[in-house]
Enzyme design. Structure first.
Site, PDB file in Angstrom:
ATOM      1  N   MET A  57       6.714  12.396  -6.965  1.00  0.00           N
ATOM      2  CA  MET A  57       6.895  12.268  -8.406  1.00  0.00           C
ATOM      3  C   MET A  57       8.329  12.463  -8.898  1.00  0.00           C
ATOM      4  O   MET A  57       8.703  11.947  -9.930  1.00  0.00           O
ATOM      5  CB  MET A  57       5.924  13.206  -9.131  1.00  0.00           C
ATOM      6  CG  MET A  57       4.482  12.675  -9.005  1.00  0.00           C
ATOM      7  SD  MET A  57       3.223  13.913  -9.256  1.00  0.00           S
ATOM      8  CE  MET A  57       3.030  13.898 -11.003  1.00  0.00           C
TER       9      MET A  57
ATOM     10  N   ASP B 169       4.913  20.937  -8.442  1.00  0.00           N
ATOM     11  CA  ASP B 169       5.673  22.179  -8.608  1.00  0.00           C
ATOM     12  C   ASP B 169       5.550  23.115  -7.410  1.00  0.00           C
ATOM     13  O   ASP B 169       6.321  24.065  -7.287  1.00  0.00           O
ATOM     14  CB  ASP B 169       5.214  22.916  -9.875  1.00  0.00           C
ATOM     15  CG  ASP B 169       5.726  22.240 -11.141  1.00  0.00           C
ATOM     16  OD1 ASP B 169       6.639  21.407 -11.036  1.00  0.00           O
ATOM     17  OD2 ASP B 169       5.214  22.551 -12.231  1.00  0.00           O
TER      18      ASP B 169
ATOM     19  N   ARG C 293      13.372  21.097 -22.476  1.00  0.00           N
ATOM     20  CA  ARG C 293      12.573  19.903 -22.277  1.00  0.00           C
ATOM     21  C   ARG C 293      11.241  19.947 -23.045  1.00  0.00           C
ATOM     22  O   ARG C 293      10.784  18.951 -23.591  1.00  0.00           O
ATOM     23  CB  ARG C 293      12.304  19.750 -20.787  1.00  0.00           C
ATOM     24  CG  ARG C 293      11.567  18.510 -20.502  1.00  0.00           C
ATOM     25  CD  ARG C 293      11.895  17.889 -19.195  1.00  0.00           C
ATOM     26  NE  ARG C 293      11.327  16.562 -19.276  1.00  0.00           N
ATOM     27  CZ  ARG C 293      12.009  15.476 -19.493  1.00  0.00           C
ATOM     28  NH1 ARG C 293      13.295  15.533 -19.636  1.00  0.00           N
ATOM     29  NH2 ARG C 293      11.420  14.316 -19.578  1.00  0.00           N
TER      30      ARG C 293
ATOM     31  N   LYS D 100       3.406  28.888 -17.815  1.00  0.00           N
ATOM     32  CA  LYS D 100       4.540  28.328 -18.561  1.00  0.00           C
ATOM     33  C   LYS D 100       4.200  26.945 -19.119  1.00  0.00           C
ATOM     34  O   LYS D 100       4.433  26.647 -20.290  1.00  0.00           O
ATOM     35  CB  LYS D 100       5.746  28.230 -17.623  1.00  0.00           C
ATOM     36  CG  LYS D 100       6.871  27.358 -18.161  1.00  0.00           C
ATOM     37  CD  LYS D 100       7.985  27.201 -17.125  1.00  0.00           C
ATOM     38  CE  LYS D 100       9.097  26.325 -17.657  1.00  0.00           C
ATOM     39  NZ  LYS D 100       8.983  24.926 -17.276  1.00  0.00           N
ATOM     40  N   ASN D 101       3.637  26.063 -18.267  1.00  0.00           N
ATOM     41  CA  ASN D 101       3.420  24.679 -18.698  1.00  0.00           C
ATOM     42  C   ASN D 101       2.329  24.575 -19.766  1.00  0.00           C
ATOM     43  O   ASN D 101       2.337  23.661 -20.578  1.00  0.00           O
ATOM     44  CB  ASN D 101       3.099  23.780 -17.502  1.00  0.00           C
ATOM     45  CG  ASN D 101       4.333  23.577 -16.617  1.00  0.00           C
ATOM     46  OD1 ASN D 101       5.449  23.915 -17.017  1.00  0.00           O
ATOM     47  ND2 ASN D 101       4.136  23.044 -15.437  1.00  0.00           N
TER      48      ASN D 101
ATOM     49  N   ASP E 104      15.175  20.681 -16.285  1.00  0.00           N
ATOM     50  CA  ASP E 104      15.564  20.670 -14.874  1.00  0.00           C
ATOM     51  C   ASP E 104      16.304  19.425 -14.453  1.00  0.00           C
ATOM     52  O   ASP E 104      16.057  18.337 -14.958  1.00  0.00           O
ATOM     53  CB  ASP E 104      14.309  20.746 -13.987  1.00  0.00           C
ATOM     54  CG  ASP E 104      13.824  22.160 -13.859  1.00  0.00           C
ATOM     55  OD1 ASP E 104      14.645  23.062 -14.035  1.00  0.00           O
ATOM     56  OD2 ASP E 104      12.651  22.344 -13.575  1.00  0.00           O
TER      57      ASP E 104
END
EC number: 2.5.1.7
Length: 435
Positions: free
Chosen positions: A342, A320, A98, A23-24, A122
């Protein structure tokens, strides 16, 4: 498509599962198609909400999109409708996603202007965009913000190369600056650049398109600007967060699983970190094989002190996967401190795990101590609401290992990041239905 999952936990799973495309990586790579007039073909694109929404936004921009096969598309940005950027529709669409912030660099590089509504995504605490804007300003862009419309705008005559030191090694920030710098005049150097495999993938793809990027995989990128870029073909890596999730799922449900085609070379500390939690896993070609284990014991540090698992920019452990580590630790033998550096609200779902019978002390918004139950008392099924993509998946894994029935609401948050997750889990024996 919101709804709920009903899950009957406590069943062993068995078989093979293939991770989806990352996804990223997809969100960065798709934005890069705006950098050229020529055709760009991309394969292994995950069929998930966030990615599909970005593809729709590109279509509304006038990008010609052709679906070639499942997960494979070609894009051609030779006739862009730039007015769409000022439309009410873009304000709505861009604000919901985002990843849309990474359209700024390519728009600015190719058209000299860009604007963007404040992006959503998110609810995991503040995620600043300063790195993006700071970098683009250093390349010569003028920045303005309309508070009433919550709208950012950037414009420039011609971007010019610059030397910059990023305040934080932001992955999306680095991607945005790289995409702007490839068409800037002169040379740009970015120090403290993010060096995630997904960013390396973006840089390699840009180089195949004719960009001149040096230092890929390090935290110092040097980019020699070129006049234009051409087309290319690109295949995305598998999603490392999914791979880590399935390792955790196998351990929690005492299942024998094979995770297919994982690109071992790109997994960084993920296998090592799960091994520290006591999980056996072995490399078989490019697959990960996880045997069925009745019990797994958390290692201690060499001096006998309690293990800490914390996140850090790549090549450190990805934030993640901390929610997955937390869930997996609830049934391990031993104790671990999970330190989420983070993001400040990522651990707030632990109260749900405590309701299920987990032994967790939430020390503060960033740290939780987990005392493992060693599978002696299984978690109990419960009803919960998914707060974000990653916590939603962690809850799903908890529910699959728990005794009895669980219901997870707000599963749109899971669908945003995982393709047909219930279908793929049913194939390996999970009792999960979409309501």
């Amino acid at each position: 498509m919101s709804g709920s999952f009903r899950i009957q936990g406590g069943h062993k799973l068995k078989g093979e599962i293939t991770p989806q495309g990352a996804k990223n990586e997809a969100l960065q790579i798709l934005c890069a198609v705006l950098l050229t007039k020529e055709k760009v073909t991309i394969s292994n694109i995950p069929d998930i909400h966030d990615v599909n929404r970005l593809i729709e936004i590109l279509g509304d921009f006038g990008v010609k999109i052709e679906k070639r096969a499942p997960g494979s598309y070609s894009f051609q940005s030779d006739d862009i409708n730039f007015e769409y950027i000022h439309s009410e529709e873009f304000r709505k669409d861009g604000a919901k996603l985002r990843g849309s912030v990474m359209l700024l660099g390519p728009m600015l590089a190719r058209f000299g202007k860009a604007s963007m509504p404040t992006p959503g995504g998110d609810k995991i605490g503040r995620r600043r965009l300063d790195t993006h804007f700071q970098g683009l300003i250093e390349l010569g862009a003028t920045f303005s913000y309309d508070e009433k419309l919550a709208h950012y705008s950037l414009s420039c005559e011609r971007l010019k190369g610059a030397s910059m030191l990023l305040e934080e090694a932001s992955v999306t920030g680095t991607a945005n600056i790289v995409m702007a710098a490839v068409l800037a005049e002169g040379t740009t150097s970015i120090y403290n650049a993010a060096c995630e495999p997904y960013l390396q993938q973006l840089c390699k793809m840009l180089n195949r398109m004719g960009a001149r990027i040096e230092g890929i995989g390090s935290n110092l990128l040097t980019i020699h600007g070129v006049k234009e870029l051409g087309g290319t073909e690109h295949t995305m890596l598998p999603d490392m967060v999914e791979i880590g999730s399935w390792i955790g799922l196998a351990a929690m449900t005492k299942s024998e699983l094979t995770i297919k085609n994982v690109c071992w070379e790109e997994l960084g500390l993920i296998p090592t970190t799960f091994r520290k939690l006591g999980i056996s896993l072995e490399r078989r070609g490019d697959d990960i094989y996880i045997p069925s284990q009745e019990s797994y014991a958390i290692q201690k540090f060499i001096d006998g002190s309690i293990l800490t698992v914390s996140d850090a920019p790549w090549p450190g452990f990805t934030p993640d996967l901390l929610s997955i580590v937390l869930v997996v630790a609830t049934q391990a033998k031993g104790t671990v401190l999970v330190h989420q550096k983070m993001f400040e609200s990522r651990l707030f779902f632990v109260d749900k795990l405590i309701d299920m019978g987990a032994q967790i002390i939430l020390c503060d918004p960033h740290r939780a101590t987990v005392v493992g139950l060693d599978h002696e008392t299984p978690l109990r099924g419960t009803t919960m609401i998914s707060p974000d993509i990653r916590a939603g998946n962690a809850m799903l894994i908890a529910a699959l290992s728990a005794e009895g029935e669980s219901i997870i609401h707000n599963i749109e948050q899971i669908d945003r990041g995982y393709e047909d997750i219930d279908g793929r889990l049913r194939k390996i024996g999970a009792y999960i239905e979409r309501m």
